[in-house]
Enzyme design. Sequence first.
Site, short mmCIF file in Angstrom:
data_model
loop_
_atom_site.label_atom_id
_atom_site.label_comp_id
_atom_site.label_asym_id
_atom_site.label_seq_id
_atom_site.Cartn_x
_atom_site.Cartn_y
_atom_site.Cartn_z
N ARG A 53 0.82 -1.22 0.00
CA ARG A 53 0.00 0.00 0.00
C ARG A 53 0.85 1.27 0.00
NH1 ARG A 53 -5.42 -1.28 3.42
NH2 ARG A 53 -6.13 -2.93 2.04
N ASP A 163 -14.56 10.61 8.31
CA ASP A 163 -13.56 9.56 8.08
C ASP A 163 -12.19 10.22 8.14
OD1 ASP A 163 -13.88 6.53 6.64
OD2 ASP A 163 -11.90 7.46 6.46
C1 LIG Z 1 -13.95 -0.79 6.43
S1 LIG Z 1 -14.39 0.90 6.38
C2 LIG Z 1 -16.00 0.84 7.17
C3 LIG Z 1 -17.02 1.71 6.46
C4 LIG Z 1 -18.43 1.66 7.04
N1 LIG Z 1 -18.46 2.13 8.42
C5 LIG Z 1 -19.00 0.27 6.95
O1 LIG Z 1 -19.12 -0.40 7.98
O2 LIG Z 1 -19.34 -0.16 5.85
C6 LIG Z 1 -13.34 1.56 7.66
C7 LIG Z 1 -13.14 3.07 7.55
O3 LIG Z 1 -12.53 3.53 8.76
C8 LIG Z 1 -11.68 4.61 8.42
N2 LIG Z 1 -10.71 4.85 9.51
C9 LIG Z 1 -9.61 4.12 9.84
N3 LIG Z 1 -8.97 4.69 10.88
C10 LIG Z 1 -9.67 5.79 11.23
C11 LIG Z 1 -9.51 6.81 12.23
N4 LIG Z 1 -8.48 6.78 13.09
N5 LIG Z 1 -10.43 7.80 12.28
C12 LIG Z 1 -11.48 7.83 11.42
N6 LIG Z 1 -11.68 6.91 10.45
C13 LIG Z 1 -10.79 5.90 10.36
C14 LIG Z 1 -11.04 4.16 7.12
O4 LIG Z 1 -10.53 5.26 6.38
C15 LIG Z 1 -12.20 3.46 6.42
O5 LIG Z 1 -12.85 4.29 5.50
#
Ligand SMILES: C[S@@+](CC[C@H](N)C(=O)[O-])C[C@H]1O[C@@H](n2cnc3c(N)ncnc32)[C@H](O)[C@@H]1O
Length: 298
Positions: A53, A163
């Site tokens: 990545r 996000d």
């Molecule tokens: C797998 S997606 C989940 C999306 C949605 N909540 C769902 O369940 O379908 C996880 C998201 O968490 C975000 N993320 C990861 N670390 C984070 C942080 N420290 N603060 C905010 N968002 C974060 C990532 O960028 C990603 O878009």
Amino acid sequence: MVISHTAPQKIRSVLDDSRLTITDTEFRQLREFIHAHSGIALSDHKRALVCSRLARRLRHHNLQHYSDYYRILTEDDPEGLELVAMINAITTNKTDFFREPHHFRFLAEEVFPAYRNNPNRDRPLRLWSAAASTGEEAYSLAMTALEVMPSFNERDIRILATDIDTDVLSRAEAGIYTREQAGQIPETLLHRYFLKGRGEHEDQVLAKPILQSLISFRRLNLQEEPWPMQGPFDVILCRNVLIYFDKPTQLKLFQRMAGMLKKDGYLMLGHSEAMYGLVDLFRPVGHSIYQRRGKSVS
Ligand SMILES: C[S@@+](CC[C@H](N)C(=O)[O-])C[C@H]1O[C@@H](n2cnc3c(N)ncnc32)[C@H](O)[C@@H]1O
């Protein structure tokens, strides 16, 4: 076989990436840096993932070694721009419309009717999609709310979608999805809340202004303190992001989210995430649904 004009460049990138290897020290340094800035905890078996990545960031800077990239992050990134790009590259953004549909059923059957039928309503219903990714979760919330309360607008319903990843947020804000991505939206809702593309956009749909008007998209790192917005929220969806955090980080987030919820508000987690302990703050009311207890939070 048809080869597009970008093919040679792609082939070269793949070859370049395969020459990039990450040493133990480099992986440890980057892992600690990522954890400190995002809460994302990467175990040893995520080494190949980190390597691949971040490879495009190395290519972008024309670097051959992860140690040089680490140096940029720690010594040559005064405005934090590379930090944002690095986090965008490392996050996993998989999502879907109406993912884990029992949450949306619970909202449609319990939470939204109670709000609609409350004669003493004096403030908007506030919902927070706390790891919104490309926006499918927030648009699903907006559709579910409007189905229960069709005459309501942004004065009555406000959805905050946040996000850490700025790339996914721009896509969320644009509200454009392929028909395949929109495949989980029931046909009647798709017709009611999305415009279908024509001509070269035939494969796309666009969220209608009524959906977009309910949602504000903002960058927010769940690790940052304090969070810039004020509560209380009626419902927080924090789904499929806690799995990337270690247990102490999760526990702290549950406590902070309790402080952001109104008394009796709801916290919804992803299917493989659970709350442990904290029985004085939350009680389970459904599969990965927790209701805030009335006590004050210390
Ligand atoms: C797998 S997606 C989940 C999306 C949605 N909540 C769902 O369940 O379908 C996880 C998201 O968490 C975000 N993320 C990861 N670390 C984070 C942080 N420290 N603060 C905010 N968002 C974060 C990532 O960028 C990603 O878009």
